[in-house]
Design a protein around this motif. Structure first.
Motif, PDB file in Angstrom:
ATOM      1  N   LEU A 328       6.898   1.508  -4.875  1.00 23.94           N
ATOM      2  CA  LEU A 328       6.274   2.373  -3.866  1.00 23.94           C
ATOM      3  C   LEU A 328       5.445   1.609  -2.839  1.00 23.94           C
ATOM      4  O   LEU A 328       5.229   2.088  -1.738  1.00 23.94           O
ATOM      5  N   THR A 329       4.920   0.453  -3.203  1.00 24.78           N
ATOM      6  CA  THR A 329       4.020  -0.263  -2.289  1.00 24.78           C
ATOM      7  C   THR A 329       4.675  -1.544  -1.774  1.00 24.78           C
ATOM      8  O   THR A 329       5.244  -2.325  -2.542  1.00 24.78           O
ATOM      9  N   PHE A 330       4.589  -1.738  -0.478  1.00 28.29           N
ATOM     10  CA  PHE A 330       5.130  -2.954   0.139  1.00 28.29           C
ATOM     11  C   PHE A 330       4.084  -3.611   1.028  1.00 28.29           C
ATOM     12  O   PHE A 330       4.157  -4.790   1.324  1.00 28.29           O
ATOM     13  N   GLU A 331       3.113  -2.809   1.473  1.00 27.70           N
ATOM     14  CA  GLU A 331       2.022  -3.330   2.279  1.00 27.70           C
ATOM     15  C   GLU A 331       1.033  -4.033   1.353  1.00 27.70           C
ATOM     16  O   GLU A 331       0.780  -3.534   0.259  1.00 27.70           O
ATOM     17  N   ASN A 332       0.456  -5.131   1.770  1.00 30.07           N
ATOM     18  CA  ASN A 332      -0.572  -5.867   1.026  1.00 30.07           C
ATOM     19  C   ASN A 332      -0.023  -6.523  -0.245  1.00 30.07           C
ATOM     20  O   ASN A 332       0.878  -5.993  -0.881  1.00 30.07           O
ATOM     21  N   LYS A 333      -0.617  -7.652  -0.583  1.00 31.73           N
ATOM     22  CA  LYS A 333      -0.111  -8.490  -1.680  1.00 31.73           C
ATOM     23  C   LYS A 333      -0.533  -8.003  -3.057  1.00 31.73           C
ATOM     24  O   LYS A 333      -0.004  -8.460  -4.072  1.00 31.73           O
ATOM     25  N   TYR A 334      -1.535  -7.129  -3.110  1.00 32.23           N
ATOM     26  CA  TYR A 334      -2.052  -6.717  -4.415  1.00 32.23           C
ATOM     27  C   TYR A 334      -2.312  -5.226  -4.371  1.00 32.23           C
ATOM     28  O   TYR A 334      -3.136  -4.751  -3.582  1.00 32.23           O
ATOM     29  N   ASN A 335      -1.599  -4.472  -5.173  1.00 28.66           N
ATOM     30  CA  ASN A 335      -1.847  -3.034  -5.307  1.00 28.66           C
ATOM     31  C   ASN A 335      -1.818  -2.697  -6.788  1.00 28.66           C
ATOM     32  O   ASN A 335      -0.904  -3.105  -7.492  1.00 28.66           O
ATOM     33  N   ALA A 336      -2.835  -1.970  -7.257  1.00 29.72           N
ATOM     34  CA  ALA A 336      -2.918  -1.692  -8.696  1.00 29.72           C
ATOM     35  C   ALA A 336      -3.673  -0.392  -8.944  1.00 29.72           C
ATOM     36  O   ALA A 336      -4.223   0.214  -8.022  1.00 29.72           O
ATOM     37  N   ARG A 337      -3.695   0.015 -10.214  1.00 30.16           N
ATOM     38  CA  ARG A 337      -4.478   1.163 -10.687  1.00 30.16           C
ATOM     39  C   ARG A 337      -4.248   2.416  -9.847  1.00 30.16           C
ATOM     40  O   ARG A 337      -5.188   2.992  -9.290  1.00 30.16           O
ATOM     41  N   ALA A 338      -2.997   2.828  -9.749  1.00 29.93           N
ATOM     42  CA  ALA A 338      -2.682   3.987  -8.916  1.00 29.93           C
ATOM     43  C   ALA A 338      -2.779   5.278  -9.719  1.00 29.93           C
ATOM     44  O   ALA A 338      -2.523   5.291 -10.921  1.00 29.93           O
ATOM     45  N   ASP A 343      -2.448  17.311  -5.510  1.00 31.79           N
ATOM     46  CA  ASP A 343      -1.286  17.979  -4.904  1.00 31.79           C
ATOM     47  C   ASP A 343      -0.021  17.117  -5.000  1.00 31.79           C
ATOM     48  O   ASP A 343       1.054  17.542  -4.555  1.00 31.79           O
ATOM     49  N   GLY A 344      -0.136  15.917  -5.549  1.00 34.90           N
ATOM     50  CA  GLY A 344       1.035  15.071  -5.761  1.00 34.90           C
ATOM     51  C   GLY A 344       1.605  14.436  -4.502  1.00 34.90           C
ATOM     52  O   GLY A 344       2.629  13.766  -4.545  1.00 34.90           O
ATOM     53  N   LYS A 345       0.933  14.642  -3.358  1.00 35.34           N
ATOM     54  CA  LYS A 345       1.505  14.146  -2.098  1.00 35.34           C
ATOM     55  C   LYS A 345       1.065  12.733  -1.742  1.00 35.34           C
ATOM     56  O   LYS A 345       1.651  12.095  -0.870  1.00 35.34           O
ATOM     57  N   SER A 346      -0.015  12.295  -2.378  1.00 34.26           N
ATOM     58  CA  SER A 346      -0.476  10.937  -2.094  1.00 34.26           C
ATOM     59  C   SER A 346      -0.972  10.316  -3.389  1.00 34.26           C
ATOM     60  O   SER A 346      -1.126  11.009  -4.399  1.00 34.26           O
ATOM     61  N   ILE A 347      -1.203   9.007  -3.361  1.00 32.13           N
ATOM     62  CA  ILE A 347      -1.787   8.346  -4.519  1.00 32.13           C
ATOM     63  C   ILE A 347      -2.955   7.483  -4.052  1.00 32.13           C
ATOM     64  O   ILE A 347      -2.969   7.019  -2.911  1.00 32.13           O
ATOM     65  N   THR A 348      -3.923   7.301  -4.924  1.00 29.94           N
ATOM     66  CA  THR A 348      -5.014   6.380  -4.610  1.00 29.94           C
ATOM     67  C   THR A 348      -4.807   5.119  -5.434  1.00 29.94           C
ATOM     68  O   THR A 348      -4.230   5.168  -6.528  1.00 29.94           O
ATOM     69  N   VAL A 361      -5.415   4.980   0.071  1.00 31.82           N
ATOM     70  CA  VAL A 361      -4.581   6.136  -0.238  1.00 31.82           C
ATOM     71  C   VAL A 361      -3.213   5.881   0.367  1.00 31.82           C
ATOM     72  O   VAL A 361      -3.090   5.519   1.539  1.00 31.82           O
ATOM     73  N   LEU A 362      -2.193   6.015  -0.473  1.00 28.32           N
ATOM     74  CA  LEU A 362      -0.823   5.846  -0.008  1.00 28.32           C
ATOM     75  C   LEU A 362      -0.212   7.233   0.181  1.00 28.32           C
ATOM     76  O   LEU A 362      -0.171   8.030  -0.765  1.00 28.32           O
ATOM     77  N   ASP A 363       0.217   7.510   1.402  1.00 21.86           N
ATOM     78  CA  ASP A 363       0.897   8.762   1.703  1.00 21.86           C
ATOM     79  C   ASP A 363       2.345   8.609   1.236  1.00 21.86           C
ATOM     80  O   ASP A 363       3.070   7.748   1.736  1.00 21.86           O
ATOM     81  N   LEU A 364       2.751   9.423   0.261  1.00 19.89           N
ATOM     82  CA  LEU A 364       4.075   9.227  -0.328  1.00 19.89           C
ATOM     83  C   LEU A 364       5.200   9.563   0.647  1.00 19.89           C
ATOM     84  O   LEU A 364       6.307   9.051   0.519  1.00 19.89           O
ATOM     85  N   ALA A 365       4.911  10.412   1.655  1.00 14.54           N
ATOM     86  CA  ALA A 365       5.945  10.766   2.627  1.00 14.54           C
ATOM     87  C   ALA A 365       6.202   9.610   3.596  1.00 14.54           C
ATOM     88  O   ALA A 365       7.345   9.302   3.925  1.00 14.54           O
ATOM     89  N   THR A 366       5.146   8.948   4.024  1.00 16.71           N
ATOM     90  CA  THR A 366       5.320   7.885   5.029  1.00 16.71           C
ATOM     91  C   THR A 366       5.338   6.489   4.415  1.00 16.71           C
ATOM     92  O   THR A 366       5.790   5.534   5.035  1.00 16.71           O
TER      93      THR A 366
END
Lengths: 432, 178
Positions: A328-338, A343-348, A361-366
């Protein structure tokens, strides 16, 4: 042995009640154009010498103010102090440029009981928006106040309030070379902090059951990590896993029947799901890389997890039945603890920006990440059950503190404990 | 006679345990005592199996001798990796040799991380570090039954600072003889 553990826990609870540590909440950034609202101190209708133990009006005002979306009127500026509609002169409140007015009364209601009445008015229309009566006891007065704040918040913003909720967090106190680690719970306003378990060994990763009545957590109290489930109200607890290696990152399914977790019993950390009733384990994701930090979608159909299979930690998604894994994540070199928004539309998540670890916050649509915080070592983000705020751990003046940020990034609060390092916060669901 | 030697031996082992207890509190590393449980007391408490291996050879353990390579019991790592840096190879070889020659010795390898990033991911990373040391020792001929690993992630820093210097000290594997 079980009995002994029970006794120790009760002792801890007694001790905790005496040594209450308060979290102090400070609003660091509010919304411009916050709604002006006057909350008149609720009038006590009983024996003046024997007032109720809590200032209900003050608790409501503090909740609303803390949300960042309201600006409450200072008591000293009030021109009158009505407690019933017949005493309200809307001109007073218009003169003070208040949009809304809250008044209330507390009456004695049998031994140890109270009746709380409140009304919310639109000052300019001169009409009541909502009004309710509650019967309660001294012990639940604060809870009623938070519930009233929730009703006001929902009426005026259209979003369900989350004041009548709690947070769980981990505190480290005492000498630096031998700190005491405690798992605590407190009301969402920081009041009534209680230790539910403490140890000289690490405690981490608290996770609320969906009904808000249990916490799963990781404890090293026996010299190795184990996952425990503890009933918040009784202190009764049970060891769920103590496999060789890592027993970590517990996460409840939305129906409360399953616990996802990270175990390394078969070599390296993978994601497993335990059927809690039958204590049966199923491996959901298997890979030679690190897999940890599972988190369920609100519909219970998919899970997120952190994996470094691509060379650096990133967030992946998998169906609860297993199968293909999607990054799900491609931006930034380190993403964790999601974890998912309600509402299920985004993740922190934790995201590294340059060399700084921040909450995003990652917007799952975009698929794009919005960074909400500006710390250097921000971690452990968790959504409030109404999705309006995210609580997380950060550092302030050399100490670990908790902070909260609204999902639009406009409101920021800091929750500091008077002593010790605070970390690993998680916001409770609504109580069922 | 037999009894006497037993008593003597036990006293010796016991005093060694005490001694090693003393040095560990005075020494540079802490976190060696696994004790202090809140829950049930069944735990494997840190000190009780201590010195079981040594028996005959004790005239001061080489593990406590500052001039021995075995005195070094910490290996440091670079950020977000579990690769063993070449400068630690001699230290680890010395420990491997000691373990091979002392089959009764038991070693717990603790993996640790710096505070940056997620706590649970750091638990996983700490385990990877401990495993890297374990694999190295096994490759040098140490029996797996002598080795155990545990990861503390970022939960037990030795340096409480929040800068690169502190982080470098916290990214480590500690060799804790039982």
């Amino acid at each position: 042995m079980k009995k002994l553990t029970g006794i120790i826990i009760s002792l801890l609870l007694v001790f905790a009640a005496q040594a209450q540590a308060r979290l102090v909440i400070e609003i660091t950034e509010g919304v411009e154009g916050a709604l002006p609202i006057a909350v008149v101190p609720f009038q006590w209708m009983g024996d003046a010498a024997n007032p109720p133990p809590e200032a209900v009006g003050k608790i409501i005002a503090a909740d609303l103010q803390r949300s960042g979306y309201f600006k409450t009127l200072d008591e000293t500026q009030m021109l009158s102090r009505p407690s019933a509609m017949t005493e309200v002169d809307f001109r007073d409140w218009r003169a003070l440029r208040q949009d809304n007015l809250v008044i209330g009364r507390i009456e004695p209601n049998g031994p140890g009981g109270y009746k709380v009445r409140f009304q919310l008015f639109d000052v300019y229309q001169g009409e009541q928006l909502i009004g309710y009566n509650f019967s309660t006891t001294a012990k639940d007065l604060r809870a009623i106040a938070h519930h009233i704040a929730d009703l006001i918040y929902e009426t005026l913003t259209g979003t369900k309030g989350a004041f009548a909720t709690r947070i769980a967090y981990v505190v480290s106190e005492g000498p630096a070379d031998s700190p005491t680690i405690s798992l605590r719970i407190a009301d969402s306003d920081g009041h009534g902090a209680q230790t539910i378990v403490s140890s000289k060994e690490p405690l981490m990763s608290p996770a609320w059951s969906p009904d808000g009545r249990k916490l799963a957590y990781v404890s090293f109290e026996n010299g190795r990590p184990s996952i425990w489930i503890q009933e918040v109200f009784t202190g009764k607890r049970e060891k769920i896993t103590s496999f060789k290696g890592i027993n970590g990152a517990p996460a409840w399914s939305p129906d409360g029947h399953y616990l996802a977790m990270a175990l390394s019993k078969d070599g390296n950390p993978d994601i497993y799901i335990m059927d809690l009733a039958r204590r049966k384990l199923r491996r959901l994701v298997r890979h030679w890389a690190i897999e940890t930090e599972p988190s369920w979608s609100p519909d219970g159909r998919t899970l997120l997890f952190t994996s470094d299979r691509g060379g650096s930690p990133q967030i992946y998604q998998v169906s609860v039945t297993g199968g293909d894994v999607k990054r799900l994540t491609f931006e930034n070199k380190y993403n964790a603890r999601a974890s998912y928004a309600p509402d299920g539309k985004s993740i922190t998540l934790i995201t590294r920006v340059g060399s700084q670890y921040r909450i995003g916050v990652l917007d799952l649509a975009t698929g794009s990440i919005t960074v909400l915080t500006d710390g250097r070592l921000d971690e452990s983000p968790s959504f409030a059950p109404n999705g309006s705020m995210i609580i997380y751990a950060t550092r302030y003046k050399g100490k670990g503190v908790l902070a909260a940020v609204s999902t639009d990034g406009r409101v920021k609060q800091r929750l500091a404990l008077q002593s010790g390092d605070v970390r690993d916060p998680v916001w409770s669901p609504y109580y069922k | 006679m037999m009894k006497k030697t037993m008593i003597l031996l036990l006293t010796l082992v016991f005093s060694m345990a005490l001694l090693s207890g003393c040095t560990s509190t005075g020494g540079p590393q802490d976190g060696e005592e696994a004790g202090a449980q809140v829950g049930d007391g069944s735990g494997a408490g840190g000190a009780d199996t201590a010195a079981a291996g040594g028996a005959g050879a004790w005239t001061g353990s080489p593990l406590e001798d500052p001039s021995s390579p075995l005195y070094e019991k910490v290996v440091y790592f670079d950020f977000d990796t579990a690769e063993i840096r070449p400068e630690y190879v001699p230290t680890l070889r010395a420990h491997a040799e000691y373990l091979v020659n002392t089959p009764g010795a038991r070693l717990v390898i603790e993996g640790h991380c710096d505070e940056r990033g997620s706590r649970e991911y750091n638990i996983a990373l700490g385990e990877r570090r401990a495993d890297a040391v374990k694999r190295f020792l096994e490759a040098e001929g140490v029996s797996p039954v002598q080795l155990e690993t545990i990861s503390y992630g970022e939960e037990r820093p030795v340096d409480l600072g929040h800068n690169e210097q502190a982080w470098a000290k916290n990214r480590r594997a500690e060799l804790v003889y039982q």
